[in-house]
Design a protein around this motif. Structure first.
Motif: not given
Lengths: 245, 285, 215
Positions: A72, B15-16, B20, B24, C44-46
């Motif tokens: 990434x 990392x993503x 996240x 979140x 980003x799911x949320x």
């Protein structure tokens, strides 16, 4: 293999229950032209797409320039500018003219100034033989011209290697040659190329090596002359019998 | 509904994924904090007290609101039926070559689409009695206003439906000797109506929502009943939240049904095309 | 008749409020809709879930109820706005869901290959949206967005029930005061509404043609 630009080491991938890539081992040296052949559904496009991470792999390792494929971020963006891709369906951005299509990547990923990116784009369009089409939109070009523009777009990132995913399969027969000529010239100039294609004439003339895939495996790997005149496996003989009539 | 359009972005790297999860978590903390703050404010103002919420457990109030729901459903369903009739008439009328039929249809469609439903309702409520010396029952005030708007919308759906049918259908119908009217009635309309079914169900959602304007002209649908109840129990916020949830439940079911039918239709249609394509290849071999 | 001539300027003035409310709400709901659509398709799911819930809840609620909950709910948590601002907020919340869903449909209609090509060049998610997806999606959604905004224009009339003196509110007041000119005042209001709806329709058709020529 320290001089290999691209190395796939025991790469496996599943689509649900389908084992799409089975223990793929492959290395491509700098300056080498490798043609990947095989029946449809043999995993050759999938393999091609894993190398700049359009598809992820489930296990194994892919090395580019000796480094494992980044997952990434800026590293991935950098890798993608080094390993460019040309698609079957050209995939030019339909809201941008040809010049902007070619200049977008250099401006937004490489942060080149606009004037420089545009000048480079014009030079590249001349190089692929469509210098007079720069201001047109993709829909106004023939398939062959669009694919040559797509090759210019790939070159604009100054890549170390280019992946071609069936670059002539969507073209009308009379346009196949103009694209193959550009690719042949690239090969002569020393570009490293991995080409998924059914064009066996191109493979014979230009490739250093032919890789034959079937059911997600590399079945045979040989210089073109040897592969076409004396295939070692039944599956390759069967495939060649169907495709070369 | 919550699935990803995953071709838009790369499969996330480690990392993503970490970012996240952390992001979140932080967002969740903020969201919980906001909810707690809102609840505390509401509780400080006495909005969470049993007195405000317990009426909804009483049989009388439930019955009172259900009466409203039945009236809402009645107005919506009757309106859908009438709007369908009007819509087909206007839609077909717009497709005829005779200007004397087509022009009035165009005018009515533009009128229906351009007027706010509330204005049509007020017109029927205030001006209609003056002009014709009859008081229109509240039910018909609501229904006629809804029919004018939704009829115009359905007319456009019908027209689009007929226009998207393959040209060969009309030509084949003429070729076997059907007249223009017969072609429309026997060949084109039935096909267009089948394609329209999902749109008609989502139109029912629009009708249910718009019928809530009935409270302004004294029709005892769900929102009007809610208004009365809120006055009686002095709990407007609670009542409108409860009634809002009822609307959401009913309309969600209808929306899902419409999406499901639409997708099933798309599948069967594309299957038909495939079968037809196969037939052609078999013949040409 | 004199009463009608006296009433017309007041009515026209009220339409200025209607147009103000329409344009402001169109602008804010466009912003809300673009952000919501971007979240709805994000990695980003949320974020996707949050928008999904917002859209499902508000889209399926009558605008009247959205108004009621805004007007009765916000003062309870210490937020006191003018009627106009409450109306703007309710209309934005409601219309934003339609803008978001329209944009999402436009985004999904873009060929996957172009997005892959953009990713394969090294563009980030935000760059893919900014330079490849949104410019194309915004063009293809002009006609459906036109319907959304014309619906918004008509929906501003509901604000009349919540103390905003826009066209319908003013009309109702007038009708109550001067019962002799009911038909005239209502007819005039209707004609002005339809004229604007047609005008907006034309404007969006022009915009659509322009978007097409660029392509």
């Amino acid at each position: 293999m320290p001089d290999s630009l691209i190395v796939l080491d025991k790469v496996n991938k599943w689509f649900g229950g389908l084992h799409a890539l089975r223990d793929i081992n492959l290395s491509v040296k700098a300056g080498e032209v490798v043609v990947v052949a095989g029946p449809s559904g043999s995993g050759k496009s999938t393999m091609c797409r894993t190398i700049n991470r359009l598809e992820t792999i489930d296990n194994g390792t892919i090395f580019v320039n000796g480094e494992p494929l980044p997952a990434e971020g800026r590293e991935l963006a950098k890798l993608r500018s080094e390993v460019a891709m040309v698609f079957q369906q050209f995939n030019l951005f339909s809201h941008l003219n040809i010049l902007d299509n070619v200049a977008l990547g250099p401006m937004k990923v490489r942060r080149q100034p606009k004037a420089e990116a545009h000048q480079q784009a014009r030079d590249l369009l001349v190089r692929v033989g469509i210098g007079d089409q720069a201001e047109k939109y993709p829909a106004q070009l023939s398939g062959g011209q669009q694919q040559r523009a797509a090759i210019a777009r790939a070159l604009a990132m100054r890549p170390k290697a280019i992946l071609f995913d069936e670059p002539t399969s969507a073209l009308d027969p009379e346009m196949v040659n103009e694209v193959l000529e550009v690719m042949t010239q690239l090969a002569r100039d020393g570009m490293t190329m991995l080409v998924v294609t059914h064009e066996m004439g191109f493979a014979r003339r230009v490739a250093h090596r032919v890789v034959f895939m079937d059911t997600g495996q590399i079945v045979e790997e040989a210089p073109p002359e040897a592969f076409f005149t004396n295939p070692q496996t039944e599956r390759a003989r069967d495939f060649l019998g169907k495709i070369l009539k | 509904m919550t699935g990803a359009d995953s071709h838009l972005f790369d499969a996330p790297g480690p990392r993503a994924v970490r970012r996240t999860i952390i992001g979140s978590g932080v967002a969740a903390v903020f969201a919980v904090a906001l909810i707690v703050y809102v609840l505390m404010e509401l509780s400080a103002k006495g909005q969470l007290s049993a007195a405000k919420w317990s009426p909804f457990l009483k049989y009388d109030l439930i019955k009172f609101l259900l009466h409203g729901l039945a009236y809402t459903a009645g107005a919506a369903v009757v309106s859908l039926g009438l709007a369908l009739v009007l819509g087909i008439a206007l839609g077909v009328g717009r497709l005829t070559r005779t200007a004397i039929i087509r022009m009035p249809c165009v005018a009515i469609v533009e009128l229906g689409r351009g007027l706010p439903v509330l204005l049509s309702m007020l017109f029927l409520f205030l001006a209609f009695p003056l002009a014709f010396h009859i008081d229109l029952p509240a039910f018909w005030t609501v229904v006629l206003a809804l029919v004018l708007y939704n009829g115009a919308v359905i007319a456009e759906i019908v027209r689009a439906g007929v226009l998207t049918l393959p040209k060969g259908q009309r030509e084949a119908a003429f070729a076997i000797g059907l007249t223009g009217t017969q072609t429309m009635r026997l060949v084109l309309l039935p096909q267009a109506l089948r394609i329209m079914l999902p749109s008609l169900i989502s139109q029912l959602v629009v009708l249910i929502k718009d019928s809530a304007l009935g409270f302004i002209v004294g029709y005892q649908e769900l929102t009007a009943q809610a208004q009365s109840a809120a006055l009686l129990f002095n709990n407007p916020l609670q009542t409108y939240v409860v009634v809002g949830v009822v609307y959401i439940l009913v309309n969600s079911v209808l929306s899902e049904a419409s999406t499901y039918l639409g997708e099933r239709q798309k599948r069967t249609l594309s299957q038909k095309v495939v079968t037809a394509g196969d037939a052609v290849t078999i013949e040409s071999r | 008749m004199n009463e009608l001539i006296g009433a017309l300027p007041i009515l026209l003035h009220a339409f200025v409020t209607t147009l103000e409310l329409t344009f402001l709400a169109a602008l804010t709901s466009l912003v809300v809709g673009i952000i919501a659509a971007a979240m709805r398709v994000s990695p980003v799911p949320p974020l996707r879930w949050a928008v999904s819930v917002y859209v499902r809840f508000v889209r399926n609620t009558p605008l009247t109820i959205v108004f009621f909950i805004t007007v009765f709910g916000l003062p309870q948590v210490g937020i006191n706005f003018s009627f106009f601002a409450f109306a703007l907020l309710a209309l934005t919340l409601y219309t934003g869901t339609f803008v978001a869903e329209t944009l999402r449909a436009g985004i999904q209609a873009i060929p996957i290959g172009q997005i892959e090509a953009a990713r394969a060049t090294g563009l980030t998610f935000i760059q893919v949206l900014r330079y490849v997806v949104l410019p194309q999606a915004l063009r293809s959604v002009v006609p459906p967005l036109a319907s959304v905004f014309i619906a918004l224009f008509k929906n501003t009339s509901i604000a009349s029930a919540f103390g905003v003196a826009e066209a319908i509110g003013t009309m109702t007041n007038m009708v109550n005061v001067h019962s002799t000119i009911v038909l005239w005042v209502m007819g005039a209001t209707a004609i002005i509404y339809i004229a604007f709806a047609l005008l907006f329709g034309r404007a969006f058709a022009w915009l659509e043609r322009k978007a097409l020529i660029v392509r």
